[in-house]
Design a protein around this motif. Sequence first.
Motif, PDB file in Angstrom:
ATOM      1  N   SER A   1       0.839  -1.203   0.000  1.00 18.05           N
ATOM      2  CA  SER A   1       0.000   0.000   0.000  1.00 18.05           C
ATOM      3  C   SER A   1       0.878   1.260   0.000  1.00 18.05           C
ATOM      4  CB  SER A   1      -0.962  -0.003   1.193  1.00 18.05           C
ATOM      5  OG  SER A   1      -0.273   0.216   2.382  1.00 18.05           O
ATOM      6  N   LEU A   2       2.026   1.213   0.711  1.00 16.84           N
ATOM      7  CA  LEU A   2       2.945   2.365   0.702  1.00 16.84           C
ATOM      8  C   LEU A   2       3.533   2.573  -0.694  1.00 16.84           C
ATOM      9  CD1 LEU A   2       4.964   2.006   4.052  1.00 16.84           C
ATOM     10  CD2 LEU A   2       3.003   3.459   3.567  1.00 16.84           C
ATOM     11  N   ALA A   3       3.890   1.448  -1.340  1.00 18.69           N
ATOM     12  CA  ALA A   3       4.473   1.541  -2.683  1.00 18.69           C
ATOM     13  C   ALA A   3       3.454   2.105  -3.669  1.00 18.69           C
ATOM     14  CB  ALA A   3       4.939   0.164  -3.149  1.00 18.69           C
ATOM     15  N   ILE A   4       2.205   1.670  -3.554  1.00 18.77           N
ATOM     16  CA  ILE A   4       1.148   2.158  -4.448  1.00 18.77           C
ATOM     17  C   ILE A   4       0.911   3.656  -4.183  1.00 18.77           C
ATOM     18  CG2 ILE A   4      -1.349   2.028  -4.926  1.00 18.77           C
ATOM     19  CD1 ILE A   4       0.157  -0.247  -6.146  1.00 18.77           C
ATOM     20  N   HIS A   5       0.909   4.016  -2.917  1.00 20.02           N
ATOM     21  CA  HIS A   5       0.719   5.409  -2.514  1.00 20.02           C
ATOM     22  C   HIS A   5       1.769   6.292  -3.193  1.00 20.02           C
ATOM     23  CE1 HIS A   5       1.425   8.781   0.407  1.00 20.02           C
ATOM     24  NE2 HIS A   5       0.113   8.845   0.280  1.00 20.02           N
ATOM     25  N   ARG A   6       3.013   5.839  -3.157  1.00 21.85           N
ATOM     26  CA  ARG A   6       4.117   6.596  -3.753  1.00 21.85           C
ATOM     27  C   ARG A   6       3.978   6.628  -5.279  1.00 21.85           C
ATOM     28  NH1 ARG A   6       9.635   8.063  -2.536  1.00 21.85           N
ATOM     29  NH2 ARG A   6      10.102   9.408  -4.300  1.00 21.85           N
ATOM     30  N   SER A   7       3.729   5.481  -5.870  1.00 22.35           N
ATOM     31  CA  SER A   7       3.652   5.404  -7.335  1.00 22.35           C
ATOM     32  C   SER A   7       2.490   6.221  -7.868  1.00 22.35           C
ATOM     33  CB  SER A   7       3.482   3.948  -7.787  1.00 22.35           C
ATOM     34  OG  SER A   7       4.565   3.189  -7.370  1.00 22.35           O
ATOM     35  N   SER A   8       1.333   6.150  -7.178  1.00 26.13           N
ATOM     36  CA  SER A   8       0.160   6.901  -7.631  1.00 26.13           C
ATOM     37  C   SER A   8       0.484   8.383  -7.680  1.00 26.13           C
ATOM     38  CB  SER A   8      -1.022   6.702  -6.692  1.00 26.13           C
ATOM     39  OG  SER A   8      -1.327   5.355  -6.589  1.00 26.13           O
ATOM     40  N   GLY A   9       1.179   8.869  -6.664  1.00 31.21           N
ATOM     41  CA  GLY A   9       1.543  10.276  -6.610  1.00 31.21           C
ATOM     42  C   GLY A   9       2.504  10.639  -7.723  1.00 31.21           C
ATOM     43  N   ASP A  10       3.503   9.795  -7.918  1.00 32.25           N
ATOM     44  CA  ASP A  10       4.500  10.064  -8.963  1.00 32.25           C
ATOM     45  C   ASP A  10       3.838  10.114 -10.341  1.00 32.25           C
ATOM     46  OD1 ASP A  10       6.313  10.023  -7.003  1.00 32.25           O
ATOM     47  OD2 ASP A  10       7.249   8.111  -7.554  1.00 32.25           O
ATOM     48  N   LEU A  11       3.006   9.116 -10.604  1.00 33.80           N
ATOM     49  CA  LEU A  11       2.439   8.995 -11.946  1.00 33.80           C
ATOM     50  C   LEU A  11       1.420  10.087 -12.233  1.00 33.80           C
ATOM     51  CD1 LEU A  11       2.011   5.142 -11.971  1.00 33.80           C
ATOM     52  CD2 LEU A  11       3.632   6.453 -13.296  1.00 33.80           C
ATOM     53  N   TRP A  12       0.718  10.503 -11.211  1.00 36.12           N
ATOM     54  CA  TRP A  12      -0.323  11.518 -11.379  1.00 36.12           C
ATOM     55  C   TRP A  12       0.270  12.808 -11.923  1.00 36.12           C
ATOM     56  CZ3 TRP A  12      -5.100  11.629 -12.236  1.00 36.12           C
ATOM     57  CH2 TRP A  12      -5.922  12.706 -11.906  1.00 36.12           C
ATOM     58  N   GLY A  13       1.511  13.087 -11.534  1.00 36.19           N
ATOM     59  CA  GLY A  13       2.091  14.365 -11.936  1.00 36.19           C
ATOM     60  C   GLY A  13       3.057  14.278 -13.099  1.00 36.19           C
ATOM     61  N   VAL A  14       3.283  13.091 -13.622  1.00 34.84           N
ATOM     62  CA  VAL A  14       4.278  12.944 -14.685  1.00 34.84           C
ATOM     63  C   VAL A  14       3.593  12.436 -15.938  1.00 34.84           C
ATOM     64  CG1 VAL A  14       6.502  11.935 -15.292  1.00 34.84           C
ATOM     65  CG2 VAL A  14       5.946  12.368 -12.904  1.00 34.84           C
ATOM     66  N   ARG A  15       3.289  13.348 -16.838  1.00 33.93           N
ATOM     67  CA  ARG A  15       2.499  12.974 -17.999  1.00 33.93           C
ATOM     68  C   ARG A  15       3.234  11.974 -18.885  1.00 33.93           C
ATOM     69  NH1 ARG A  15       0.948  15.991 -23.262  1.00 33.93           N
ATOM     70  NH2 ARG A  15      -0.967  14.905 -23.786  1.00 33.93           N
ATOM     71  N   GLU A  16       4.547  12.211 -19.056  1.00 33.60           N
ATOM     72  CA  GLU A  16       5.305  11.375 -19.987  1.00 33.60           C
ATOM     73  C   GLU A  16       5.299   9.916 -19.569  1.00 33.60           C
ATOM     74  OE1 GLU A  16       6.224  15.378 -20.696  1.00 33.60           O
ATOM     75  OE2 GLU A  16       6.367  14.249 -18.850  1.00 33.60           O
ATOM     76  N   THR A  17       5.205   9.683 -18.279  1.00 26.87           N
ATOM     77  CA  THR A  17       5.261   8.316 -17.775  1.00 26.87           C
ATOM     78  C   THR A  17       4.205   7.450 -18.417  1.00 26.87           C
ATOM     79  OG1 THR A  17       5.994   9.201 -15.704  1.00 26.87           O
ATOM     80  CG2 THR A  17       5.248   6.941 -15.668  1.00 26.87           C
ATOM     81  N   TRP A  18       3.029   8.068 -18.642  1.00 26.31           N
ATOM     82  CA  TRP A  18       1.936   7.273 -19.189  1.00 26.31           C
ATOM     83  C   TRP A  18       2.096   7.006 -20.672  1.00 26.31           C
ATOM     84  CZ3 TRP A  18      -0.664   5.320 -15.429  1.00 26.31           C
ATOM     85  CH2 TRP A  18      -0.789   6.034 -14.249  1.00 26.31           C
TER      86      TRP A  18
END
Lengths: 277, 452
Positions: free
Chosen positions: A256-273
């Motif tokens: 859950s901590l890893a998902i919490h971190r990843s969700s935050g990172d991905l939400w703000g990084v358009r290129e990642t998607w």
Amino acid sequence: MQQKASGGNPSPSARPAAGERTGRRESIYPHRSVRALPMSSVRLTAGVGLALLITVWSVWNAVPIMETHSQVAAAIAGWAGLPINGWTPIGIFPGLEPASGPQLAIPSFQEVSEGARLALVFSIIALLLLAQRFSLFRNVANFLIVILIASAVANAVFDNFRLQSTAFGQIWLRQEMLVWLILPWVLILLFVIPQPSVWRGLGWVVFLQAYGFFFSALRMVFVLGVLHYTGLLFMPPLWFLLGTLSDLLFILFFYSLAIHRSSGDLWGVRETWQSHF
Amino acid sequence: MAIPLLVAVSYGVIAFTVVFLLLFAIRHYLLGYSRLRISRPKDSMELVGFHMPRVTVLIPMHNEERVAGDILQALVDSDYDWEKLEVIPINDRSDDKTQAIIDSFAKRYPFIQPLHRTGGQSGKPAALVEACARATGEILVLFDADYVPGRAVIKMLVAPFADPEIGASMGRVVPHNIGDSLLSGLLSLERSAGYQGVQQSRFNLGFTAQFGGTVGAVRASALESVGGWNPQSLTEDTDLTFALLLNGWKTAYVNRAECYEEVPRSWLVRRRQLSRWVTGHTECLHNYWPDLMRSQFLTAWEKVDALFLLAMYWTAPVLVLGWIASLLLFFTPEAHQTPWLPVALAFLGYQLFANQATFLEIGVASMLDGTRIRSLLLPLNLLNFFANTGAICNALRKFYWNRFWGSGGDGWYKTHRTRGSSGSGGFQGAAAGSPVATRSARGLYHARTQGD
């Protein structure tokens, strides 16, 4: 009666005039309905490679790992003041050198103190109250109550049934050693392959493998303590709660901590998607 | 003799449990990974506004004074051409102000054509049967009364029907009261996994999406070809999904067509809801599995997927059987003498691998949705898992008991909802500016008989 406006339905908001500054972004993140995190061969290879490495290393060093586990458990027991009489060699797996198992007095049902029997009754009452207060907890509480009652009945009926602490150590080490072999493969499925950062994922796997090792020693000492003071009365629920369920829970907690971190990172990084990496 | 037999039977049960549940776990992992990796999900958004047939929106209502205004105002605000739109609010014997609210909207907007029911069989399926007889739309769109559709949702739900093979479409349900209680927070994670994860993934893989009975649309001719709604079913939506599937129709999933709903905030309400789903779903399993196996429209994989979908509630009693067998073996010293290594490896592998499968799906959906704070609730879902297991077992026990003795099963339950009460995170969006809707958004508890 309201009529439809000509050229389309009434619009709730007016469009800005041409050239007017609106404060809108030039581009937006893709809507969540079309997002994805494409599979990457780098993550897949890195994950499988690390899991393989940990598994081979664990098999190769099985005896030193179990011996270290016993030493860590001994240190925790000493710190907690648990009166362990010593550690004796016990065979864990056929064909492997023995590892150390704890020597500790575990009372039979007849030898269990009145306090321990009272603790059993209070535990059942506490679980009943918890079940009444927290409806979501009701099924777990009911299941634990059934196990506790079954344990009490079994102890009373099979009054000659005894468990040696060395036998307990053997069962515990067998189970946990197998968990440590399976764990890296479960961890890469959760932390490496589906996560955006390879290095962070690999870091999680190494950290959790180590955490699982120390957490196991801590739980083992706790169960030994309960066995020493209350006999086998609490053994089945402890086995249920502190056995593989604990392994499952600690993985879930860190997941859950890893998902919490990843969700935050991905939400703000358009290129990642948008990129395959 | 008795003890070795007991040990053998217990090991047999555990082996069956491990194999049965591993199959479901592998399915969960495949669906989770599949959803995560698709860089271009199957999506009909490019057709939105291109395919605009005549549409009838059906809204079953029973004592919905607190929410009726919200949904009717949201439909008035919809960007679907009013000349091609018909809205039928089905007032099923309400004894509150539902009828007055509906009539006030009908006076102002001619495309709202109310149906006030005063007799006949009660419940959502029966209400839908009566309303469909009056509907003039080529496509029938369904919403429950407590849902609040966005402006473009009807266009989005209708777009997939440009494909003549599509018999129904299903949108995404998004809970808006996630902060009401621990349970509603946990259920929101479950819903995310179910729609963002499983529904989209199954649709991408070419399997039929599950029609949910609300935030969905069905082609009127397809509905007629399968004999209409099944008024006897407790889950008329699942029933229709499989009736359509067996007749060669596909159900599309439209992930972008989001509509807000209220998830149960108390376990009592959730248990009743779950119980109805389990009963209706298992009924569908018994009604449809032989025809599914014989169907000429379906590939082998589609049949396997359909069976997994229909049998999903069986996992709970199988799991409990496994626990009971483990407990018996724990108290039987003779059991500890058997060759333990392969058994232990299989069981531990299952415990760690299989039990994480549904959590992977929740994690995947959380990452795609960008839900940060809620993802921290993930370990607590274990409590929800235990609670669900008990409720499902109980519902299945009742279902098979009634089936065996031929007695009548449970009917429709009232599903209690809250909106606008303190801390309930009441929905304000579509209703803003409407006096009727503003009043209706401030209610405390209200009761529903139609279910969701």
